[in-house]
Design an enzyme around this catalytic site. Structure first.
Site, PDB file in Angstrom:
ATOM      1  N   SER A 152      37.819  43.530  48.561  1.00  0.00           N
ATOM      2  CA  SER A 152      37.304  44.413  48.242  1.00  0.00           C
ATOM      3  C   SER A 152      36.130  44.519  48.020  1.00  0.00           C
ATOM      4  O   SER A 152      35.395  43.556  47.606  1.00  0.00           O
ATOM      5  CB  SER A 152      38.008  44.653  46.637  1.00  0.00           C
ATOM      6  OG  SER A 152      37.496  45.661  46.330  1.00  0.00           O
ATOM      7  N   TYR A 177      39.429  43.048  37.361  1.00  0.00           N
ATOM      8  CA  TYR A 177      39.864  42.578  39.090  1.00  0.00           C
ATOM      9  C   TYR A 177      38.847  41.938  40.158  1.00  0.00           C
ATOM     10  O   TYR A 177      38.674  41.258  41.224  1.00  0.00           O
ATOM     11  CB  TYR A 177      39.516  44.571  38.970  1.00  0.00           C
ATOM     12  CG  TYR A 177      40.513  44.961  40.872  1.00  0.00           C
ATOM     13  CD1 TYR A 177      41.572  44.598  41.071  1.00  0.00           C
ATOM     14  CD2 TYR A 177      39.407  45.281  42.300  1.00  0.00           C
ATOM     15  CE1 TYR A 177      41.503  44.835  42.798  1.00  0.00           C
ATOM     16  CE2 TYR A 177      39.689  45.942  43.226  1.00  0.00           C
ATOM     17  CZ  TYR A 177      40.416  45.476  43.482  1.00  0.00           C
ATOM     18  OH  TYR A 177      41.066  45.847  44.903  1.00  0.00           O
TER      19      TYR A 177
END
Length: 270
Positions: A157, A170
């Protein structure tokens, strides 16, 4: 490009980015196994429940593709569990005779400040995103080495390169994917197995349903929150799509001399 005669295993392939990847692989002629689950161990995820419905969504997608003549199977497998992923590889090889490509898309997210994070929040996200990448990648290696080569594409990401408030766990998991991908690629350079990663920007999947709620300003609707995030975070001013991510996957599959790399598909935000 043509993937006729190639076999791909896609984790998390029933929804979101994974669904877009499966569709692109199918159009290119690949035979496909989708690994997904309906239930996870914790409700600390973007769905807010242990019942995430991934296997059911993958079955629906597989039915649609099979009606078009695509050879595709669905396997109930949790990427955090070694036994599940080893069995997913065995099932794929038993059905199609080999395994050429792993696309590891499955992932979870929640949004909380560190002071509010519980161990369950941390474990649910980090286990799926980081440990799951390790488990899924390791599971395919014996078969790919036996065949004399393969392609592994992991999903990280933009949060694997830049920290964002409320996403420390995350970000930690996605930074880990980049480091793991680069290290594994160097381990496998003599095995004709390339290992790369795709770093999406903002894609309107279930993850962003969660984030648009968490990051909404006072008085702001979820849609307004999403549009603000897109325009403020993405220099091009537009979000990305699962199809954009699938094009990056196909690029890595088609390039034997590209390995250990992370490709940002993010509209210029990193």
């Amino acid at each position: 490009m043509s993937l006729q005669g190639k076999v791909a295993l896609v984790t998390g392939g029933g929804t979101g980015i994974g669904k877009g990847v499966v569709a692109a692989l199918a159009r290119a002629g690949a035979q496909i196994a989708i690994a997904a689950v309906d239930f996870v161990d914790s409700s600390a995820n973007q769905y807010g429940t242990k019942h995430i419905g991934g296997y059911m969504a993958a079955q629906k997608l597989a039915g649609e593709l099979q009606a078009q003549g695509v050879e595709v199977i669905v396997i109930d497998a949790n990427i955090t569990k070694t036994a599940d992923m080893d069995q997913a590889v065995r099932t794929t090889v038993e059905r199609f005779g080999k395994l050429d490509i792993l696309v590891n898309v499955a992932g979870l997210i929640t949004c909380k400040q560190v002071v509010d994070l519980t161990e369950d929040d941390w474990d649910s996200v980090v286990d799926t995103n980081a440990k799951g990448t390790f488990v899924a990648n390791k599971a395919v290696l014996p078969q790919m080495k036996k065949q004399g080569g393969g392609r592994i594409i992991n999903f990280t990401s933009i949060a694997g390169k830049t920290g964002y408030p409320g996403l420390a766990h995350y970000c930690a998991s996605k930074f880990a994917v980049i480091g793991f991908t680069n290290a594994l690629a160097k381990e496998l350079v003599k095995d004709n197995i390339t290992v790369n990663a795709v770093a999406p920007g903002i894609v309107a999947t279930e993850m962003w349903v969660n984030l648009r709620k968490a990051w909404a300003l006072p008085g702001e609707t979820e849609e307004e929150s999403y549009k603000r995030c897109v325009t403020s975070m993405i220099p091009q001013g537009v979000d990305q799509t699962p199809e954009d991510m699938a094009k990056a996957v196909l690029f890595f599959i088609d390039n034997p001399c590209v390995t250990g790399q992370t490709l940002n598909v993010d509209g210029g935000c990193s």
